[in-house]
Design a protein around this motif. Structure first.
Motif, mmCIF file in Angstrom:
data_model
loop_
_atom_site.group_PDB
_atom_site.id
_atom_site.type_symbol
_atom_site.label_atom_id
_atom_site.label_comp_id
_atom_site.label_asym_id
_atom_site.label_seq_id
_atom_site.Cartn_x
_atom_site.Cartn_y
_atom_site.Cartn_z
ATOM 1 N N GLN A 35 39.642 23.757 10.842
ATOM 2 C CA GLN A 35 40.231 24.043 12.150
ATOM 3 C C GLN A 35 39.063 24.399 13.073
ATOM 4 O O GLN A 35 38.441 25.453 12.917
ATOM 5 N N SER A 36 38.745 23.519 14.014
ATOM 6 C CA SER A 36 37.498 23.657 14.754
ATOM 7 C C SER A 36 37.722 23.611 16.263
ATOM 8 O O SER A 36 38.785 23.203 16.743
ATOM 9 N N ALA A 37 36.701 24.039 16.982
ATOM 10 C CA ALA A 37 36.740 23.979 18.442
ATOM 11 C C ALA A 37 36.411 22.565 18.907
ATOM 12 O O ALA A 37 35.545 21.910 18.329
ATOM 13 N N PHE A 91 39.428 27.918 21.563
ATOM 14 C CA PHE A 91 39.630 26.573 21.004
ATOM 15 C C PHE A 91 40.337 25.664 22.016
ATOM 16 O O PHE A 91 40.898 24.647 21.654
ATOM 17 N N GLY A 104 36.019 26.932 12.994
ATOM 18 C CA GLY A 104 36.694 28.212 13.130
ATOM 19 C C GLY A 104 37.178 28.754 11.801
ATOM 20 O O GLY A 104 36.859 29.874 11.408
ATOM 21 N N PRO A 112 43.239 24.618 17.932
ATOM 22 C CA PRO A 112 42.099 24.049 17.206
ATOM 23 C C PRO A 112 42.282 22.569 16.903
ATOM 24 O O PRO A 112 43.394 22.097 16.674
#
Length: 361
Positions: A309-311, A206, A240, A210
């Motif tokens: 919660q993301s890259a 990430f 994620g 993130p």
């Protein structure tokens, strides 16, 4: 700050109506527009309160406590492998923060449409009030209005889309987003322990931390056809990890397990956490991103806050080298922009995009 999603060039078409206004217009005796009716829902059995179908419960206080941590981490890993979902209790999010953000979100969706449209999603945009995944005038639509916002890091927010009514909305969402970021950081740490990798290696996927966005959902009741409309089509989350907060206690989440739909009964005060596509790929399939959907209550509105919660788009999405069995990756490695564009192009069609990235080993 420019919208970090601009480079995606997502080609949505405008849906110029609010589902709440559609619900109000049809009243108690009118017909639901055909664009929202899903005949297949009537033949789709759902499991409720059956033996063996109880969502795992993970206790954050036990994860943190050295006396119980090892046992609870094992439970966390099992939940991510077998279910891809769990309920998180004793998560530590401040009670006043929860109370205020819930009140502000509910008040925003109670505003007249004209006021909500002050933060409307722009053509081919993602942030703001409106609808996602509308690609055609002929497709079936979800029975939901949403407010989608980038929340973390703060410098990437597009504040033009953050409501100023109610007046406390921005402050309460800011505080809640920080609390959720703290919870997700702890969960990633314990996941890394379960996976047997360094926390830095897991979070390295990430780019160290993130990104976070929230999708705030308002599902109006539908007395005429609650069993034939969907609040959110079957899908996986292209991120994620997702942490879901029930704002008003009305149930509606269902997950697909063993080929059948399972109705989740949210524990009071718990966050529902699920593994996203990115985490499945990073773990080379050890953790599972599970198909889920939202159904509608005939009499009560349902409101939720999904924190993703993301890259970042600048990253690459692929299996961690530390987790490859015999050097055999099970998924392609793609850059963040390609991954996100592919996810949106799949139009919420279950696991279709995730399956397309498998290498067949």
């Amino acid at each position: 700050m420019a919208d970090r999603f601009d480079k995606l060039q997502v080609e949505f078409i405008d849906q110029d109506e609010s589902v709440q206004d559609v619900a109000d217009a049809i009243g108690s005796s009118g017909d639901v527009p055909e664009r929202y009716v899903r005949p297949e829902m009537e033949a789709d059995p759902v499991i409720v309160d059956a033996d063996g179908y109880s969502l795992p419960v993970i206790d954050m206080s036990r994860l943190i406590d050295p006396e119980f941590s090892e046992e609870e981490i094992a439970k966390l890993g099992s939940a991510c492998e077998d279910w891809g979902f769990f309920q998180l209790v004793n998560h530590g999010v401040d009670g006043e923060s929860l109370k205020q953000v819930k009140a502000d979100v509910a008040e925003f969706f109670s505003l007249p449409l004209q006021e909500k449209m002050a933060v409307a999603i722009q053509p081919n945009g993602l942030q703001g009030f409106g609808h996602h995944f509308v690609f055609s005038k002929d497709q079936k639509l979800d029975w939901v209005d949403l407010l989608f916002l980038t929340t973390r890091p703060a410098e990437e927010r597009s504040m033009d889309f953050w409501p100023t009514n109610p007046p406390t909305f921005r402050d309460s969402l800011d505080k809640y987003s920080q609390e959720i970021a703290d919870v997700s950081d702890k969960l990633f740490k314990f996941m890394a322990i379960d996976l047997g990798v360094d926390e830095e290696a897991l979070l390295g996927a990430f780019k160290g931390k993130p990104h976070q966005s929230v999708r705030i959902n308002h599902y109006p009741p539908c007395r005429q056809a609650a069993d034939r409309v969907l609040g959110l089509s079957p899908h996986t989350d292209g991120v994620g990890m997702t942490l879901l907060l029930q704002v008003n206690g009305v149930q509606g989440l269902q997950i697909r397990k063993d080929g059948r739909w399972f109705a989740v009964q949210n524990l009071p005060g718990a966050l529902i956490v699920n593994v996203g596509d990115v985490l499945e790929i990073i773990t080379n399939g050890k953790y599972r991103s599970i198909e889920h959907r939202a159904v509608i209550n005939p009499d009560k509105e349902r409101i939720t806050i999904a924190a993703f919660q993301s890259a970042p788009l600048s990253c690459t999405v692929g299996p961690l080298q530390e987790l490859l069995m015999n050097g055999e990756p099970r998924y392609k490695t793609v850059d963040g922009v390609e991954f996100t564009k592919g996810y949106f192009a799949a139009k919420l069609e279950g696991r279709r995009y995730l399956e397309s990235l498998k290498l067949g080993v």
